[in-house]
Design a protein around this motif. Structure first.
Motif, PDB file in Angstrom:
ATOM      1  N   ILE A 226     -15.539  15.133 -40.164  1.00 45.04           N
ATOM      2  CA  ILE A 226     -16.863  14.716 -40.614  1.00 45.04           C
ATOM      3  C   ILE A 226     -17.061  13.234 -40.281  1.00 45.04           C
ATOM      4  CG2 ILE A 226     -18.332  14.383 -42.640  1.00 45.04           C
ATOM      5  CD1 ILE A 226     -16.862  16.803 -43.895  1.00 45.04           C
ATOM      6  N   ASN A 227     -18.213  12.891 -39.749  1.00 51.43           N
ATOM      7  CA  ASN A 227     -18.506  11.524 -39.336  1.00 51.43           C
ATOM      8  C   ASN A 227     -19.312  10.797 -40.406  1.00 51.43           C
ATOM      9  OD1 ASN A 227     -17.305  11.759 -36.675  1.00 51.43           O
ATOM     10  ND2 ASN A 227     -19.036  13.090 -36.171  1.00 51.43           N
ATOM     11  N   PHE A 228     -19.127   9.467 -40.471  1.00 47.64           N
ATOM     12  CA  PHE A 228     -19.774   8.647 -41.482  1.00 47.64           C
ATOM     13  C   PHE A 228     -20.762   7.691 -40.835  1.00 47.64           C
ATOM     14  CE2 PHE A 228     -15.422   8.798 -43.782  1.00 47.64           C
ATOM     15  CZ  PHE A 228     -15.658  10.115 -44.168  1.00 47.64           C
ATOM     16  N   ALA A 229     -21.944   7.588 -41.420  1.00 41.58           N
ATOM     17  CA  ALA A 229     -22.929   6.578 -41.029  1.00 41.58           C
ATOM     18  C   ALA A 229     -23.256   5.739 -42.258  1.00 41.58           C
ATOM     19  CB  ALA A 229     -24.195   7.238 -40.485  1.00 41.58           C
ATOM     20  N   PHE A 230     -23.290   4.430 -42.089  1.00 44.59           N
ATOM     21  CA  PHE A 230     -23.552   3.533 -43.218  1.00 44.59           C
ATOM     22  C   PHE A 230     -24.854   2.766 -42.978  1.00 44.59           C
ATOM     23  CE2 PHE A 230     -18.990   4.195 -43.157  1.00 44.59           C
ATOM     24  CZ  PHE A 230     -18.724   4.510 -44.478  1.00 44.59           C
ATOM     25  N   ILE A 231     -25.772   2.926 -43.918  1.00 44.50           N
ATOM     26  CA  ILE A 231     -27.015   2.161 -43.901  1.00 44.50           C
ATOM     27  C   ILE A 231     -27.042   1.316 -45.175  1.00 44.50           C
ATOM     28  CG2 ILE A 231     -28.170   3.919 -42.526  1.00 44.50           C
ATOM     29  CD1 ILE A 231     -29.236   3.587 -46.116  1.00 44.50           C
ATOM     30  N   THR A 232     -27.981   0.384 -45.265  1.00 41.08           N
ATOM     31  CA  THR A 232     -28.067  -0.479 -46.445  1.00 41.08           C
ATOM     32  C   THR A 232     -29.465  -0.432 -47.035  1.00 41.08           C
ATOM     33  OG1 THR A 232     -26.441  -2.001 -45.477  1.00 41.08           O
ATOM     34  CG2 THR A 232     -27.732  -2.811 -47.336  1.00 41.08           C
ATOM     35  N   LEU A 233     -29.547  -0.083 -48.295  1.00 38.63           N
ATOM     36  CA  LEU A 233     -30.778  -0.266 -49.070  1.00 38.63           C
ATOM     37  C   LEU A 233     -30.382  -0.883 -50.398  1.00 38.63           C
ATOM     38  CD1 LEU A 233     -33.935   1.792 -49.416  1.00 38.63           C
ATOM     39  CD2 LEU A 233     -32.736   1.195 -51.510  1.00 38.63           C
ATOM     40  N   HIS A 234     -30.872  -2.089 -50.659  1.00 36.31           N
ATOM     41  CA  HIS A 234     -30.493  -2.803 -51.879  1.00 36.31           C
ATOM     42  C   HIS A 234     -31.268  -2.234 -53.064  1.00 36.31           C
ATOM     43  CE1 HIS A 234     -27.995  -5.428 -49.643  1.00 36.31           C
ATOM     44  NE2 HIS A 234     -28.966  -6.104 -49.057  1.00 36.31           N
ATOM     45  N   CYS A 235     -30.580  -1.400 -53.840  1.00 40.12           N
ATOM     46  CA  CYS A 235     -31.216  -0.670 -54.948  1.00 40.12           C
ATOM     47  C   CYS A 235     -31.720  -1.646 -56.013  1.00 40.12           C
ATOM     48  CB  CYS A 235     -30.228   0.305 -55.568  1.00 40.12           C
ATOM     49  SG  CYS A 235     -29.540   1.493 -54.399  1.00 40.12           S
ATOM     50  N   ALA A 236     -33.004  -1.519 -56.339  1.00 44.21           N
ATOM     51  CA  ALA A 236     -33.641  -2.384 -57.328  1.00 44.21           C
ATOM     52  C   ALA A 236     -33.888  -1.615 -58.623  1.00 44.21           C
ATOM     53  CB  ALA A 236     -34.944  -2.951 -56.759  1.00 44.21           C
ATOM     54  N   TRP A 305     -38.438  -3.847 -45.445  1.00 47.13           N
ATOM     55  CA  TRP A 305     -38.589  -3.420 -46.829  1.00 47.13           C
ATOM     56  C   TRP A 305     -39.244  -2.046 -46.875  1.00 47.13           C
ATOM     57  CZ3 TRP A 305     -37.349  -6.761 -51.061  1.00 47.13           C
ATOM     58  CH2 TRP A 305     -36.916  -8.036 -50.674  1.00 47.13           C
ATOM     59  N   THR A 306     -39.015  -1.328 -47.955  1.00 47.21           N
ATOM     60  CA  THR A 306     -39.674  -0.048 -48.162  1.00 47.21           C
ATOM     61  C   THR A 306     -40.063   0.114 -49.624  1.00 47.21           C
ATOM     62  OG1 THR A 306     -39.499   2.364 -47.943  1.00 47.21           O
ATOM     63  CG2 THR A 306     -37.484   1.187 -48.542  1.00 47.21           C
ATOM     64  N   ASN A 307     -41.230   0.685 -49.859  1.00 51.27           N
ATOM     65  CA  ASN A 307     -41.642   1.066 -51.216  1.00 51.27           C
ATOM     66  C   ASN A 307     -42.005   2.545 -51.249  1.00 51.27           C
ATOM     67  OD1 ASN A 307     -44.045   1.037 -49.827  1.00 51.27           O
ATOM     68  ND2 ASN A 307     -45.195  -0.113 -51.351  1.00 51.27           N
ATOM     69  N   LYS A 308     -41.381   3.311 -50.373  1.00 50.20           N
ATOM     70  CA  LYS A 308     -41.680   4.741 -50.276  1.00 50.20           C
ATOM     71  C   LYS A 308     -41.366   5.434 -51.602  1.00 50.20           C
ATOM     72  CE  LYS A 308     -41.192   7.025 -46.462  1.00 50.20           C
ATOM     73  NZ  LYS A 308     -42.515   7.675 -46.320  1.00 50.20           N
ATOM     74  N   PHE A 309     -42.309   6.228 -52.052  1.00 46.81           N
ATOM     75  CA  PHE A 309     -42.155   7.022 -53.274  1.00 46.81           C
ATOM     76  C   PHE A 309     -42.227   8.491 -52.873  1.00 46.81           C
ATOM     77  CE2 PHE A 309     -44.471   8.508 -57.350  1.00 46.81           C
ATOM     78  CZ  PHE A 309     -43.277   8.944 -57.908  1.00 46.81           C
TER      79      PHE A 309
END
Length: 372
Positions: A226-236, A305-309
């Motif tokens: 299984i392969n791993f991909a790492f992304i970053t979203l700073h959880c607020a 930035w994202t504010n997707k709901f």
């Protein structure tokens, strides 16, 4: 959809105030969204539930995630790193105890921070707050930003790295309000409330679904191909804010900073092109990837930035499977999960979880949604 459609009964005892002893030993429930089947129990090769010595069915645990993935599949993780954001100080002259929750640093040079304060009514522009007994860590309030928001300037003359080290040494793990209102944070929470693959600092709450992954489990995944991909979203903190409108289309989420690099795109898009499974680990990953997915169904590099709901109905463009925790009634995290797994199926899974003693919240049990 309407806010009231995400109401369910949750007993106080099922709110997880502490993590599982081992990261990967929490319970796991599995939703098969095409067939509509929901699995809770371990089975033998013929599909019969396994029993313990008392004749009770044995629940699935998180390590059974591996059974649903194989060589070439890809998992997308959020590698944001939580910092010790909650501090307690005293107000000058009155010595009133003040909670200060660090949100983000606005200026390294000027030591400016965007924060929340409690009780806010006591904190005004010009007030000074003291954070240690020596009186060396002092902050001045220089602006009001929201009803609870303030801008602080820390009066601390030293190199920036030393300032951050000393500031963080005074803080504690930023556990959700529903936990710290019931028990104090401990030094163990600084490790427990952090994913083992956390790397990029900036989150004020953990991407909870990633907390279940242990080093042993990830090594087994690696051995399986299984392969791993790492992304970053700073959880607020926006995911914990109360939604005050019945019509969900009128709710606005707080913005969160995110980054998706070329390496993550290469891993995910290779799996997509080869017809392999792509699993989003947590609602934060779903939010980030749905922000950055192209019309061709491929993941694109993204910095911003994202504010997707995300709430039902929603047409997902990237991942075909997802891992989530069990969350509180009315939670935006529940809504995102219901959008992915289907409202009726996910709410049925929540009913089953409530009736069978599953644990809810950031330290709670896990739900896997697969596309079969």
């Amino acid at each position: 959809m309407k806010l009231s459609q995400f109401k369910f009964k949750l007993s106080e005892e099922q709110v997880a105030l502490h993590p599982s002893y081992f990261r990967d030993e929490c319970r796991l429930m599995v939703i098969h969204r095409k067939s509509g089947r929901i699995d809770m129990y371990q089975t033998d090769e013929e599909g019969n539930p396994l029993k313990d010595e008392d004749g009770n069915s044995i629940f699935l645990d998180f390590r059974h995630v591996l059974e649903h993935f194989d060589d070439g599949d890809a998992f997308i993780f959020n590698d944001t790193k939580v910092f010790p954001a909650r501090l307690y100080g005293t107000k000058e002259k009155t010595d009133a105890k003040i909670e200060v929750f660090l949100l983000r640093e606005l200026s390294e040079e000027m030591r400016l921070w965007d924060v929340l304060v409690e009780p806010a009514r006591k904190i005004r522009i010009g007030n000074k707050l003291f954070f240690d007994q020596s009186g060396s860590m002092v902050a001045e309030v220089i602006d009001n930003t929201t009803s609870r928001g303030r801008t602080l300037r820390f009066l601390y003359d030293c190199p920036h790295d030393e300032f951050k080290r000393d500031l963080y040494a005074l803080g504690e793990a930023p556990l959700p309000r529903y936990i710290v209102d019931r028990r104090p944070a401990t030094p163990d929470d600084l490790d427990d409330f952090q994913c083992i693959f956390a790397q990029n600092e900036g989150a004020v709450t953990a991407p909870a679904s990633g907390l279940h992954f242990s080093r042993e489990l990830m090594k087994r995944m690696e051995i399986k191909g299984i392969n791993f991909a790492f992304i970053t979203l700073h959880c607020a903190l926006g995911n914990f804010n109360t939604i005050e409108v019945e019509d969900l289309t009128k709710h606005k989420m707080d913005s969160e900073q995110m980054h998706i690099g070329k390496e993550a795109c290469d891993v995910v898009n290779k799996a997509k092109r080869e017809g392999k499974k792509v699993c989003a680990v947590g609602t934060s990953v779903v939010k980030a990837t749905e922000t950055a997915v192209g019309t061709d169904g491929m993941l694109k590099e993204y910095e911003g930035w994202t504010n997707k709901f995300i709430f039902p109905p929603y047409d997902f463009g990237l991942a075909d499977s997802m891992i989530a925790n069990f969350y509180h009634p009315y939670s935006p995290l529940l809504m995102s999960t219901a959008a992915f797994g289907g409202y009726e199926l996910v709410m049925e899974a929540y009913r089953m979880a409530s009736e069978n003693g599953y644990r809810f919240g950031c330290y709670g049990d896990a739900l896997l949604i697969v596309n079969d």
